[in-house]
Design an enzyme around this catalytic site. Sequence first.
Site, PDB file in Angstrom:
ATOM      1  N   TYR A   1       0.829  -1.219   0.000  1.00  0.00           N
ATOM      2  CA  TYR A   1       0.000   0.000   0.000  1.00  0.00           C
ATOM      3  C   TYR A   1       0.858   1.263   0.000  1.00  0.00           C
ATOM      4  O   TYR A   1       0.610   2.203  -0.766  1.00  0.00           O
ATOM      5  CB  TYR A   1      -0.911  -0.048   1.227  1.00  0.00           C
ATOM      6  CG  TYR A   1      -1.840   1.132   1.397  1.00  0.00           C
ATOM      7  CD1 TYR A   1      -3.026   1.214   0.669  1.00  0.00           C
ATOM      8  CD2 TYR A   1      -1.552   2.147   2.313  1.00  0.00           C
ATOM      9  CE1 TYR A   1      -3.890   2.290   0.839  1.00  0.00           C
ATOM     10  CE2 TYR A   1      -2.407   3.216   2.490  1.00  0.00           C
ATOM     11  CZ  TYR A   1      -3.581   3.290   1.757  1.00  0.00           C
ATOM     12  OH  TYR A   1      -4.430   4.350   1.922  1.00  0.00           O
TER      13      TYR A   1
ATOM     14  N   LYS B   1       1.112   4.172  -2.793  1.00  0.00           N
ATOM     15  CA  LYS B   1       0.694   5.546  -2.462  1.00  0.00           C
ATOM     16  C   LYS B   1       1.824   6.546  -2.693  1.00  0.00           C
ATOM     17  O   LYS B   1       1.581   7.683  -3.114  1.00  0.00           O
ATOM     18  CB  LYS B   1       0.194   5.605  -1.011  1.00  0.00           C
ATOM     19  CG  LYS B   1      -1.164   4.948  -0.797  1.00  0.00           C
ATOM     20  CD  LYS B   1      -2.168   5.371  -1.842  1.00  0.00           C
ATOM     21  CE  LYS B   1      -3.587   5.434  -1.375  1.00  0.00           C
ATOM     22  NZ  LYS B   1      -4.528   5.765  -2.468  1.00  0.00           N
TER      23      LYS B   1
HETATM   24  N1  LIG Z   1      -9.542   5.888   5.203  1.00  0.00           N
HETATM   25  C1  LIG Z   1      -8.414   6.526   5.443  1.00  0.00           C
HETATM   26  O1  LIG Z   1      -8.107   6.908   6.592  1.00  0.00           O
HETATM   27  C2  LIG Z   1      -7.478   6.825   4.285  1.00  0.00           C
HETATM   28  C3  LIG Z   1      -6.264   7.474   4.583  1.00  0.00           C
HETATM   29  C4  LIG Z   1      -5.405   7.807   3.532  1.00  0.00           C
HETATM   30  C5  LIG Z   1      -5.772   7.494   2.228  1.00  0.00           C
HETATM   31  N2  LIG Z   1      -6.948   6.834   1.965  1.00  0.00           N
HETATM   32  C6  LIG Z   1      -7.279   6.550   0.566  1.00  0.00           C
HETATM   33  O2  LIG Z   1      -8.558   7.067   0.276  1.00  0.00           O
HETATM   34  C7  LIG Z   1      -9.146   6.306  -0.775  1.00  0.00           C
HETATM   35  C8  LIG Z   1     -10.527   5.842  -0.378  1.00  0.00           C
HETATM   36  O3  LIG Z   1     -10.392   4.932   0.729  1.00  0.00           O
HETATM   37  P1  LIG Z   1     -11.571   4.642   1.768  1.00  0.00           P
HETATM   38  O4  LIG Z   1     -10.958   4.651   3.102  1.00  0.00           O
HETATM   39  O5  LIG Z   1     -12.744   5.507   1.469  1.00  0.00           O
HETATM   40  O6  LIG Z   1     -11.884   3.117   1.408  1.00  0.00           O
HETATM   41  P2  LIG Z   1     -13.265   2.359   1.085  1.00  0.00           P
HETATM   42  O7  LIG Z   1     -12.937   0.916   1.064  1.00  0.00           O
HETATM   43  O8  LIG Z   1     -14.354   2.824   1.998  1.00  0.00           O
HETATM   44  O9  LIG Z   1     -13.646   2.860  -0.387  1.00  0.00           O
HETATM   45  C9  LIG Z   1     -12.904   2.482  -1.508  1.00  0.00           C
HETATM   46  C10 LIG Z   1     -13.867   2.307  -2.670  1.00  0.00           C
HETATM   47  O10 LIG Z   1     -13.091   1.983  -3.844  1.00  0.00           O
HETATM   48  C11 LIG Z   1     -13.821   1.001  -4.581  1.00  0.00           C
HETATM   49  N3  LIG Z   1     -12.907   0.257  -5.446  1.00  0.00           N
HETATM   50  C12 LIG Z   1     -11.963  -0.633  -5.060  1.00  0.00           C
HETATM   51  N4  LIG Z   1     -11.342  -1.135  -6.135  1.00  0.00           N
HETATM   52  C13 LIG Z   1     -11.903  -0.556  -7.241  1.00  0.00           C
HETATM   53  C14 LIG Z   1     -11.668  -0.667  -8.632  1.00  0.00           C
HETATM   54  N5  LIG Z   1     -10.739  -1.512  -9.132  1.00  0.00           N
HETATM   55  N6  LIG Z   1     -12.417   0.083  -9.476  1.00  0.00           N
HETATM   56  C15 LIG Z   1     -13.358   0.943  -8.986  1.00  0.00           C
HETATM   57  N7  LIG Z   1     -13.639   1.062  -7.665  1.00  0.00           N
HETATM   58  C16 LIG Z   1     -12.908   0.334  -6.803  1.00  0.00           C
HETATM   59  C17 LIG Z   1     -14.472   0.135  -3.519  1.00  0.00           C
HETATM   60  O11 LIG Z   1     -15.565  -0.604  -4.051  1.00  0.00           O
HETATM   61  C18 LIG Z   1     -14.861   1.148  -2.449  1.00  0.00           C
HETATM   62  O12 LIG Z   1     -16.183   1.628  -2.611  1.00  0.00           O
HETATM   63  C19 LIG Z   1      -8.172   5.149  -1.062  1.00  0.00           C
HETATM   64  O13 LIG Z   1      -7.361   5.505  -2.168  1.00  0.00           O
HETATM   65  C20 LIG Z   1      -7.346   5.091   0.202  1.00  0.00           C
HETATM   66  O14 LIG Z   1      -6.090   4.515  -0.023  1.00  0.00           O
HETATM   67  C21 LIG Z   1      -7.801   6.497   2.967  1.00  0.00           C
END
Ligand SMILES: NC(=O)c1ccc[n+]([C@@H]2O[C@H](COP(=O)([O-])OP(=O)(O)OC[C@H]3O[C@@H](n4cnc5c(N)ncnc54)[C@H](O)[C@@H]3O)[C@@H](O)[C@H]2O)c1
Length: 303
Positions: free
Chosen positions: A170, A174
């Site tokens: 990951y 990133k």
């Molecule tokens: N949650 C956190 O604290 C956090 C922190 C830093 C970065 N992020 C980043 O934010 C983004 C969203 O994460 P989140 O926490 O909302 O996760 P989440 O799992 O709630 O949402 C991710 C969404 O992406 C969709 N997805 C996955 N693979 C896919 C694909 N191949 N094609 C289309 N859609 C796809 C999933 O179905 C899901 O709805 C990610 O890139 C994650 O790395 C999250």
Amino acid sequence: MGLLDGKVAIVTGAGHGIGRGHALELAKEGAKVVVNDLGTSLRGEGSGKDADLTVDLIRERGGEAVANYGDVTDYEAGRALIAQAVEEFGRLDILVNNAGIARDATIWNMTEEDWDSVIKVHLKGTFVPTHHAVKHWRQLHQQGEDVSSGRIINTTSGAGLTGNFGQANYTAAKAGIAAFTQTVSLEVFKMGITVNCIGPAGATRMAASIPGAGIQAREPDEFDEWDPMDPSLSSPLVAWLASDKAAHVTGQVIRAVKDEIVHMIPWSNGNSIRKSGQRWEASELTALMNADIFKCRAPGLRY
Ligand SMILES: NC(=O)c1ccc[n+]([C@@H]2O[C@H](COP(=O)([O-])OP(=O)(O)OC[C@H]3O[C@@H](n4cnc5c(N)ncnc54)[C@H](O)[C@@H]3O)[C@@H](O)[C@H]2O)c1
């Protein structure tokens, strides 16, 4: 009057979590939104019509949105995603690359599939929609059209910028997205298109999966009032970066966590030593590296 009146946006992975927050925010500011989501599990398994959930919310609130169920890593599905925005709403201004999965494991337990799938969804899943969006804008630009409303907003993570135990796949992906942002921003600069990268946070299922974090997953529309774990707290920054007001901002990495917005400073030169045109001897480096480069006592630099 919204900040994004008349604009058309795509948000990937917007069926849940942080992406849903972005889609709702962009629609609130007046953009028409293509809500992409493959509807997978956190590990990237299975598929579903989860994009409909966010489309329904936007429509209930008086906005315009359509669903796209494509996989962001699929080259042809990416082409179709860009085409759908143009066919449904007549143009494309904003692409938010947000889709992601997690398969955390220490490096000795990480399987080849854990590595490949996470690298693929984050890195190729950022490349594919970006490639097709830029091809679309470049074609218009070559026909003499103004494409300077073009905005790409990618998603990195604090973990990717500083490292995090148990997340080699990951964090590598990133950090790669931050580098991708810098390079693509240079390539599209002359067309007036901006490319930036945000680092969000929030109590999504991804955050809730961190062992011992004690986080319960909640969707952004389940928060009625200020809460530091609300997954939509980075969404106002995304809306601003997507607007005409941020036309001068490109190639930047900005974290938005809780109530704080932080400009991340990229890799930059630190202390250096030179040897007036001569090759260094390995044996002479121990003392110099510790004293003049790391300014620390051997052997510990970081831990
Ligand atoms: N949650 C956190 O604290 C956090 C922190 C830093 C970065 N992020 C980043 O934010 C983004 C969203 O994460 P989140 O926490 O909302 O996760 P989440 O799992 O709630 O949402 C991710 C969404 O992406 C969709 N997805 C996955 N693979 C896919 C694909 N191949 N094609 C289309 N859609 C796809 C999933 O179905 C899901 O709805 C990610 O890139 C994650 O790395 C999250």
